[in-house]
Design a protein around this motif. Structure first.
Motif, PDB file in Angstrom:
ATOM      1  N   VAL A 238      49.975  60.779  21.750  1.00  0.00           N
ATOM      2  CA  VAL A 238      49.134  59.872  22.412  1.00  0.00           C
ATOM      3  C   VAL A 238      49.838  59.292  23.721  1.00  0.00           C
ATOM      4  O   VAL A 238      50.788  58.856  23.478  1.00  0.00           O
ATOM      5  CB  VAL A 238      48.165  59.064  21.566  1.00  0.00           C
ATOM      6  N   ALA A 239      49.013  59.235  24.916  1.00  0.00           N
ATOM      7  CA  ALA A 239      49.909  58.333  25.970  1.00  0.00           C
ATOM      8  C   ALA A 239      49.588  56.848  25.815  1.00  0.00           C
ATOM      9  O   ALA A 239      48.607  56.333  25.669  1.00  0.00           O
ATOM     10  CB  ALA A 239      49.255  58.879  27.214  1.00  0.00           C
ATOM     11  N   GLY A 240      50.786  56.283  25.718  1.00  0.00           N
ATOM     12  CA  GLY A 240      50.764  54.574  26.105  1.00  0.00           C
ATOM     13  C   GLY A 240      50.493  54.469  27.436  1.00  0.00           C
ATOM     14  O   GLY A 240      51.743  54.690  28.146  1.00  0.00           O
ATOM     15  N   ILE A 241      49.635  53.560  27.727  1.00  0.00           N
ATOM     16  CA  ILE A 241      49.251  53.184  29.001  1.00  0.00           C
ATOM     17  C   ILE A 241      49.049  51.722  29.360  1.00  0.00           C
ATOM     18  O   ILE A 241      48.448  51.195  28.617  1.00  0.00           O
ATOM     19  CB  ILE A 241      47.916  53.738  29.526  1.00  0.00           C
ATOM     20  N   ALA A 242      49.930  51.076  30.324  1.00  0.00           N
ATOM     21  CA  ALA A 242      49.741  49.638  30.631  1.00  0.00           C
ATOM     22  C   ALA A 242      48.746  49.621  31.776  1.00  0.00           C
ATOM     23  O   ALA A 242      49.134  50.410  32.820  1.00  0.00           O
ATOM     24  CB  ALA A 242      51.061  49.182  30.900  1.00  0.00           C
ATOM     25  N   PRO A 243      47.809  48.895  31.692  1.00  0.00           N
ATOM     26  CA  PRO A 243      46.930  48.464  33.100  1.00  0.00           C
ATOM     27  C   PRO A 243      48.072  48.181  34.186  1.00  0.00           C
ATOM     28  O   PRO A 243      48.659  47.148  34.069  1.00  0.00           O
ATOM     29  CB  PRO A 243      46.056  47.519  32.655  1.00  0.00           C
ATOM     30  N   GLY A 281      44.923  48.083  41.202  1.00  0.00           N
ATOM     31  CA  GLY A 281      45.639  48.389  40.008  1.00  0.00           C
ATOM     32  C   GLY A 281      44.927  49.138  39.081  1.00  0.00           C
ATOM     33  O   GLY A 281      45.362  50.098  38.359  1.00  0.00           O
ATOM     34  N   VAL A 282      43.621  49.141  39.105  1.00  0.00           N
ATOM     35  CA  VAL A 282      42.559  49.587  38.169  1.00  0.00           C
ATOM     36  C   VAL A 282      42.372  51.172  38.645  1.00  0.00           C
ATOM     37  O   VAL A 282      42.762  52.083  37.925  1.00  0.00           O
ATOM     38  CB  VAL A 282      41.337  49.144  38.023  1.00  0.00           C
ATOM     39  N   ALA A 283      42.671  51.207  40.105  1.00  0.00           N
ATOM     40  CA  ALA A 283      42.724  52.660  40.572  1.00  0.00           C
ATOM     41  C   ALA A 283      43.892  53.554  40.117  1.00  0.00           C
ATOM     42  O   ALA A 283      43.826  54.834  39.851  1.00  0.00           O
ATOM     43  CB  ALA A 283      42.292  52.701  41.963  1.00  0.00           C
ATOM     44  N   ALA A 284      44.864  52.733  40.374  1.00  0.00           N
ATOM     45  CA  ALA A 284      46.362  53.502  39.985  1.00  0.00           C
ATOM     46  C   ALA A 284      46.339  53.854  38.604  1.00  0.00           C
ATOM     47  O   ALA A 284      46.916  54.843  38.151  1.00  0.00           O
ATOM     48  CB  ALA A 284      47.543  52.502  40.318  1.00  0.00           C
ATOM     49  N   THR A 285      45.630  53.080  37.670  1.00  0.00           N
ATOM     50  CA  THR A 285      45.927  53.368  36.227  1.00  0.00           C
ATOM     51  C   THR A 285      44.832  54.493  35.933  1.00  0.00           C
ATOM     52  O   THR A 285      45.290  55.500  35.186  1.00  0.00           O
ATOM     53  CB  THR A 285      45.127  51.948  35.399  1.00  0.00           C
TER      54      THR A 285
END
Length: 334
Positions: A238-243, A281-285
């Motif tokens: 599973v990918a750990g993603i930071a906003p 930031g949301v778009a990059a995430t």
């Protein structure tokens, strides 16, 4: 807000008296993907300041009903603070709740007691971690009375599971789901060969799936998966993603993890208007998420930092994405 008081409108649940393996996170992660799977990682809220409700962000994320929650300890939090959050989420949401279990600083006996407490609460999902070296050091110091590898934590969870829940022998899902950490080659000075060997050890000890440390380049995720498969590691990853919405938080994350934040991302977020910075930031995430999902990632583990706006924006995007895909499939079938 007292931890025992459900939020208005929340579903009040009682932890199950018996284990139902079909509701564990390992089954969710390994299930055939018909929609995007996402978990929200939260930590014990800090005391309220200036009249703010410290539980508000967690409550709003709970109302959005992610696939499951993950509860970490948080920094400088009192003993048992994470257990309060776990108990609260188990009582007030239908989502599974995964507890972080760290062996650093605890004896084997203390860890056994912690696992027993979690199982008695109704927890059936545990993230088994070694944790950082004690006293802020960079090198791990052997703990004579404790555990020294995450694989040993996995083994201990399985021992207590056998003692407390008496899982049936033979094929089938275990009552307790155990996940572990995985480390993409993201420009750090980590020994990636040693990380892969440790991941294999955790698999052999009985882990069900892995969750990555934060990364910013989808190719780092792809390289980790390819390297793992070449070494006989078949765990879902599973990918750990930071906003990517707060440059200050990203700098702090770099200090903690050693994973460098790409210069192009720093420059992209370097705008004065806070609303525009958040949009970027949301778009990059979302761009990062879309790419790792296209690579076959089985799920997303969102490090929310208890900030609900970006977490909910990302969840909305995934649900719209899934709905659009289902609509396309209907048109194609017709």
């Amino acid at each position: 807000m007292p931890v025992s008081t459900p939020s208005p409108g929340a579903v009040r649940l009682t932890p199950p008296a018996t284990s139902d393996p079909s509701h564990t996170t390992s089954v969710l992660v390994q299930r055939t993907r018909r929609r995007s799977l996402i978990s929200f990682e939260v930590f014990p809220p800090r005391p309220a300041t200036a009249g703010r409700d410290p539980w508000r962000s967690i409550e709003l994320m709970a109302e959005a009903a992610p696939d499951y929650f993950s509860v970490t300890h948080g920094h400088n939090q009192p003993e048992g603070a994470n257990v309060e959050v776990i108990r609260h989420l188990l009582r007030t949401t239908p989502s599974p709740v995964m507890a972080h279990l760290i062996c650093a600083g605890s004896t084997s006996s203390q860890l056994r007691g912690s696992i027993t407490e979690l199982l008695d609460l109704g927890v059936r999902d545990i993230l088994a971690l070694r944790g950082d070296p004690p006293d802020g050091g960079k090198e791990w110091i052997h703990q004579p009375g404790g555990l020294n590898r995450a694989a040993e934590v996995v083994e201990l969870v399985r021992e207590v599971e056998q003692e407390r829940l008496s899982p049936p022998e033979g094929p089938g899902a275990r009552p307790v789901s155990v996940s572990v950490a995985a480390y993409p080659p993201s420009g750090t000075d980590r020994d990636h060969a040693a990380d892969l060997h440790a991941l294999w050890e955790k698999q052999e000890a009985g882990a069900d799936y892995a969750v990555t440390q934060v990364f910013y380049d989808p190719e780092d995720y792809a390289q980790l998966v390819d390297s793992a498969r070449s070494q006989g590691i078949h765990l879902p990853i599973v990918a750990g993603i930071a906003p990517l919405t707060s440059p200050r938080r990203l700098r702090r994350l770099e200090e903690i993890t050693g994973v460098p934040v790409p210069r192009h991302l720093v420059d992209y977020l370097d705008v004065d208007d806070a609303a525009e910075r958040r949009r970027r930031g949301v778009a990059a995430t979302l761009n990062l998420i879309d790419t790792v999902l296209e690579l076959g990632c089985p799920g997303l583990h969102l490090f929310t930092f208890n900030q609900h706006p970006p977490a909910l924006a990302i969840l909305d995007h995934l649900r719209i994405r899934d709905a659009a895909r289902r609509q396309r499939n209907i048109f194609d079938a017709g």
